[in-house]
Structure formats: C-alpha cells, structure tokens
Design a protein around this motif. Sequence first.
Motif, PDB file in Angstrom:
ATOM      1  N   ILE A 289      20.792  25.379 -21.834  1.00  0.00           N
ATOM      2  CA  ILE A 289      21.910  24.528 -21.134  1.00  0.00           C
ATOM      3  C   ILE A 289      21.335  23.453 -20.525  1.00  0.00           C
ATOM      4  O   ILE A 289      21.878  22.194 -20.668  1.00  0.00           O
ATOM      5  CB  ILE A 289      22.937  25.416 -20.350  1.00  0.00           C
ATOM      6  N   LEU A 290      20.134  23.555 -19.995  1.00  0.00           N
ATOM      7  CA  LEU A 290      19.455  22.510 -19.450  1.00  0.00           C
ATOM      8  C   LEU A 290      18.919  21.583 -20.094  1.00  0.00           C
ATOM      9  O   LEU A 290      18.922  20.455 -19.780  1.00  0.00           O
ATOM     10  CB  LEU A 290      18.229  23.327 -18.464  1.00  0.00           C
ATOM     11  N   PHE A 291      18.516  21.853 -21.365  1.00  0.00           N
ATOM     12  CA  PHE A 291      18.121  20.931 -22.458  1.00  0.00           C
ATOM     13  C   PHE A 291      19.307  20.287 -23.137  1.00  0.00           C
ATOM     14  O   PHE A 291      19.069  19.295 -23.983  1.00  0.00           O
ATOM     15  CB  PHE A 291      16.985  21.431 -22.995  1.00  0.00           C
ATOM     16  N   THR A 292      20.571  20.801 -23.222  1.00  0.00           N
ATOM     17  CA  THR A 292      21.403  20.380 -23.790  1.00  0.00           C
ATOM     18  C   THR A 292      22.632  19.830 -23.022  1.00  0.00           C
ATOM     19  O   THR A 292      23.751  19.913 -23.618  1.00  0.00           O
ATOM     20  CB  THR A 292      22.187  21.489 -24.790  1.00  0.00           C
ATOM     21  N   ALA A 293      22.388  19.667 -21.667  1.00  0.00           N
ATOM     22  CA  ALA A 293      23.462  19.320 -20.828  1.00  0.00           C
ATOM     23  C   ALA A 293      24.370  18.129 -21.261  1.00  0.00           C
ATOM     24  O   ALA A 293      25.338  18.058 -21.180  1.00  0.00           O
ATOM     25  CB  ALA A 293      22.925  19.021 -19.547  1.00  0.00           C
ATOM     26  N   HIS A 294      23.560  17.100 -21.809  1.00  0.00           N
ATOM     27  CA  HIS A 294      24.218  15.753 -22.398  1.00  0.00           C
ATOM     28  C   HIS A 294      25.324  16.166 -23.553  1.00  0.00           C
ATOM     29  O   HIS A 294      26.171  15.377 -23.626  1.00  0.00           O
ATOM     30  CB  HIS A 294      23.119  14.654 -22.546  1.00  0.00           C
ATOM     31  N   ILE A 295      24.772  16.708 -24.353  1.00  0.00           N
ATOM     32  CA  ILE A 295      25.791  17.354 -25.396  1.00  0.00           C
ATOM     33  C   ILE A 295      26.991  17.923 -24.800  1.00  0.00           C
ATOM     34  O   ILE A 295      28.165  17.577 -25.531  1.00  0.00           O
ATOM     35  CB  ILE A 295      24.792  18.044 -26.486  1.00  0.00           C
ATOM     36  N   ILE A 296      26.806  18.932 -23.933  1.00  0.00           N
ATOM     37  CA  ILE A 296      27.698  19.637 -23.487  1.00  0.00           C
ATOM     38  C   ILE A 296      28.899  18.721 -22.704  1.00  0.00           C
ATOM     39  O   ILE A 296      29.990  18.745 -22.969  1.00  0.00           O
ATOM     40  CB  ILE A 296      27.463  20.954 -22.605  1.00  0.00           C
ATOM     41  N   ALA A 297      28.190  17.783 -22.116  1.00  0.00           N
ATOM     42  CA  ALA A 297      29.028  16.878 -21.346  1.00  0.00           C
ATOM     43  C   ALA A 297      29.807  15.858 -22.207  1.00  0.00           C
ATOM     44  O   ALA A 297      31.059  15.433 -22.031  1.00  0.00           O
ATOM     45  CB  ALA A 297      28.179  16.056 -20.458  1.00  0.00           C
ATOM     46  N   GLU A 298      29.018  15.519 -23.256  1.00  0.00           N
ATOM     47  CA  GLU A 298      29.894  14.782 -24.188  1.00  0.00           C
ATOM     48  C   GLU A 298      31.273  15.572 -24.950  1.00  0.00           C
ATOM     49  O   GLU A 298      31.902  14.850 -25.012  1.00  0.00           O
ATOM     50  CB  GLU A 298      29.005  14.266 -25.262  1.00  0.00           C
ATOM     51  N   TRP A 299      30.999  16.662 -25.171  1.00  0.00           N
ATOM     52  CA  TRP A 299      31.732  17.386 -25.949  1.00  0.00           C
ATOM     53  C   TRP A 299      32.893  17.687 -24.792  1.00  0.00           C
ATOM     54  O   TRP A 299      34.133  17.661 -25.016  1.00  0.00           O
ATOM     55  CB  TRP A 299      31.126  18.860 -26.249  1.00  0.00           C
ATOM     56  N   PHE A 300      32.577  17.945 -23.524  1.00  0.00           N
ATOM     57  CA  PHE A 300      33.534  18.198 -22.607  1.00  0.00           C
ATOM     58  C   PHE A 300      34.446  17.148 -22.342  1.00  0.00           C
ATOM     59  O   PHE A 300      35.734  17.086 -22.198  1.00  0.00           O
ATOM     60  CB  PHE A 300      33.023  18.466 -21.324  1.00  0.00           C
ATOM     61  N   SER A 301      33.762  15.766 -22.381  1.00  0.00           N
ATOM     62  CA  SER A 301      34.695  14.607 -22.087  1.00  0.00           C
ATOM     63  C   SER A 301      35.318  14.314 -23.101  1.00  0.00           C
ATOM     64  O   SER A 301      36.476  13.558 -22.933  1.00  0.00           O
ATOM     65  CB  SER A 301      33.522  13.394 -21.879  1.00  0.00           C
ATOM     66  N   ILE A 302      35.316  14.694 -24.613  1.00  0.00           N
ATOM     67  CA  ILE A 302      36.196  14.534 -25.558  1.00  0.00           C
ATOM     68  C   ILE A 302      37.441  15.425 -25.421  1.00  0.00           C
ATOM     69  O   ILE A 302      38.488  15.101 -25.583  1.00  0.00           O
ATOM     70  CB  ILE A 302      35.449  14.971 -26.796  1.00  0.00           C
ATOM     71  N   ILE A 303      37.029  16.423 -25.280  1.00  0.00           N
ATOM     72  CA  ILE A 303      38.199  17.695 -24.969  1.00  0.00           C
ATOM     73  C   ILE A 303      38.983  17.532 -23.712  1.00  0.00           C
ATOM     74  O   ILE A 303      40.154  18.151 -23.734  1.00  0.00           O
ATOM     75  CB  ILE A 303      37.849  19.181 -25.397  1.00  0.00           C
ATOM     76  N   SER A 304      38.358  17.103 -22.549  1.00  0.00           N
ATOM     77  CA  SER A 304      39.254  17.121 -21.213  1.00  0.00           C
ATOM     78  C   SER A 304      40.274  16.481 -21.530  1.00  0.00           C
ATOM     79  O   SER A 304      40.237  15.127 -21.689  1.00  0.00           O
ATOM     80  CB  SER A 304      38.267  16.732 -20.273  1.00  0.00           C
ATOM     81  N   VAL A 305      41.353  16.824 -20.776  1.00  0.00           N
ATOM     82  CA  VAL A 305      42.590  16.191 -20.666  1.00  0.00           C
ATOM     83  C   VAL A 305      43.062  15.906 -19.404  1.00  0.00           C
ATOM     84  O   VAL A 305      44.152  15.650 -19.159  1.00  0.00           O
ATOM     85  CB  VAL A 305      43.987  16.795 -21.714  1.00  0.00           C
ATOM     86  N   GLY A 306      42.505  16.673 -18.428  1.00  0.00           N
ATOM     87  CA  GLY A 306      42.652  16.529 -17.025  1.00  0.00           C
ATOM     88  C   GLY A 306      42.765  15.248 -16.285  1.00  0.00           C
ATOM     89  O   GLY A 306      42.430  14.219 -16.882  1.00  0.00           O
ATOM     90  N   GLN A 307      42.764  15.072 -15.106  1.00  0.00           N
ATOM     91  CA  GLN A 307      42.950  14.086 -14.279  1.00  0.00           C
ATOM     92  C   GLN A 307      41.925  14.120 -13.079  1.00  0.00           C
ATOM     93  O   GLN A 307      41.777  15.176 -12.692  1.00  0.00           O
ATOM     94  CB  GLN A 307      44.132  13.568 -13.711  1.00  0.00           C
ATOM     95  N   GLY A 308      41.687  12.911 -12.342  1.00  0.00           N
ATOM     96  CA  GLY A 308      40.855  13.004 -11.168  1.00  0.00           C
ATOM     97  C   GLY A 308      41.120  11.721 -10.479  1.00  0.00           C
ATOM     98  O   GLY A 308      41.695  10.894 -11.115  1.00  0.00           O
ATOM     99  N   ILE A 309      40.657  11.727  -9.165  1.00  0.00           N
ATOM    100  CA  ILE A 309      40.722  10.652  -8.590  1.00  0.00           C
ATOM    101  C   ILE A 309      40.137   9.193  -9.098  1.00  0.00           C
ATOM    102  O   ILE A 309      40.596   8.293  -8.999  1.00  0.00           O
ATOM    103  CB  ILE A 309      40.307  10.723  -6.851  1.00  0.00           C
ATOM    104  N   ILE A 310      38.795   9.698  -9.306  1.00  0.00           N
ATOM    105  CA  ILE A 310      37.905   8.805 -10.227  1.00  0.00           C
ATOM    106  C   ILE A 310      38.176   8.546 -11.437  1.00  0.00           C
ATOM    107  O   ILE A 310      37.966   9.795 -12.338  1.00  0.00           O
ATOM    108  CB  ILE A 310      36.539   8.726  -9.890  1.00  0.00           C
TER     109      ILE A 310
END
Lengths: 158, 68
Positions: free
Chosen positions: A31-52
Amino acid sequence: MVNEITGWSQMKSLKLSRLLVAGLFFLLVVILFTAHIIAEWFSIISVGQGIIGGRLDIPVTVMIYICDVFAITAVAALNKLLSNISKDEVFIEQNTLCLRIISWCCVMAGLTFTVFSLWRYEFLFAAFFAMFLGLVMRVLKNVFEKAVELKSENDFTI
Amino acid sequence: MAIIVNLDVMMAKRKISSNELAEKVGITAANLSILKTGKAKAVRFSTLDKICEVLECQPGDILEYEHE
C-alpha cells in the motif's frame, strides 16, 4: 495444549496469528508503494462530498501515507507482542507498552481520518472505527497494566 | 518499606546457612534471598510458620516495623 473439540493447538494458533501479522505487514508495504494508484482509483469512484472541493488524489495519497506509517508501527508492536507471548512472557511491562503504542496509533489514525474528512465526509466513519479500536486497546492496556502489577505481587509473595 | 526483615540476624544466631534454611522451610534459595534482601511484597503465614519452627523463634524476631 490441544483443544479436544477443534484439535487446534495453542502453538498453531500463535503461528497463524504471526503469519497473519506478517501478511498484513506485507500488504501495508505494498500500500505504501501504491498509495498514489489507490488514491487515483478512489478519486475516480468517490461520489461523496466534503467542505473542501477540488482534486482528491493528492489529499488521499497523503492520508494513506500517514495512516500507513501508523499501521506499520502498530503491526510491528503486534509482532513484538506475539513474539513475547510465544516466549511465555505475557504479563510484562513491554507488552503493556506494545498495547499502548497500538492504542495511540489507532487514535492518531482516527485523528488523521477526521482531518481528511474535510475532503470527503465518509472518512468520518473510518475515523470513528479507528478511535473506537483505539479506546478498546486502551482498556486492554489498562487490564494488562493491572495484571503486570498483580503478577509482580504474586511473584514476590514468599 | 517500613517493615524490616531480620532473617540474617536470626540465621547467624542459629548458625544455619541459607541453603539449609531454604531446604528445611521448603522454599527455593532464590525466594529466600528475596525475603532476606527485603524485596518480598508479602509473606505467607505458612512460610512464616515454617521459618519460626525451623529457627525456633517468634515472628517478631524476624520482622520489625520502623517509622519512615
């Protein structure tokens, strides 16, 4: 000692726990070495909201890095704890310290999730579970602390 | 601790060695050493009873209370 019903010995159970901890450590390193890939994948599938608003991949990458460090620290403490138990050293000061480290790692991870819930509210669920686990570990640490004290008293009763 | 263990004095009076006393009382030499050095946190009545029996003394001859 072998359990008559399951046929599962205490030693085997301990070995399985250590194997699972080693597996988890390996997974955390991946996970430490693939954090950026997981983050990219998460940003694509994420539909939630936040303040920022805005891009999600950078904050999630940072969050994974921070939480991964806490997780690796907790797993190292878990490994030390299991190593001590296998040497029949259960109620010792070092084990209390291990539980304390795990507890604080959970709390710190919970706080990290809380900060990053500014980008996505769903991280608050993860924060809640991490904090809850931290609290459980803290109570367990208190029990261990008392057990160490009682054992010392018993050992020094002649 | 305010409780002082005077086991050494009593042992010297009775001219008995640590190993001999430990054997007669039924405790290990290591535990007797803990008792002698004042590191013990508690003493069982059964142990005290046996020590007094072997050394032919009273508990007060072995244990002493001193104000800190």
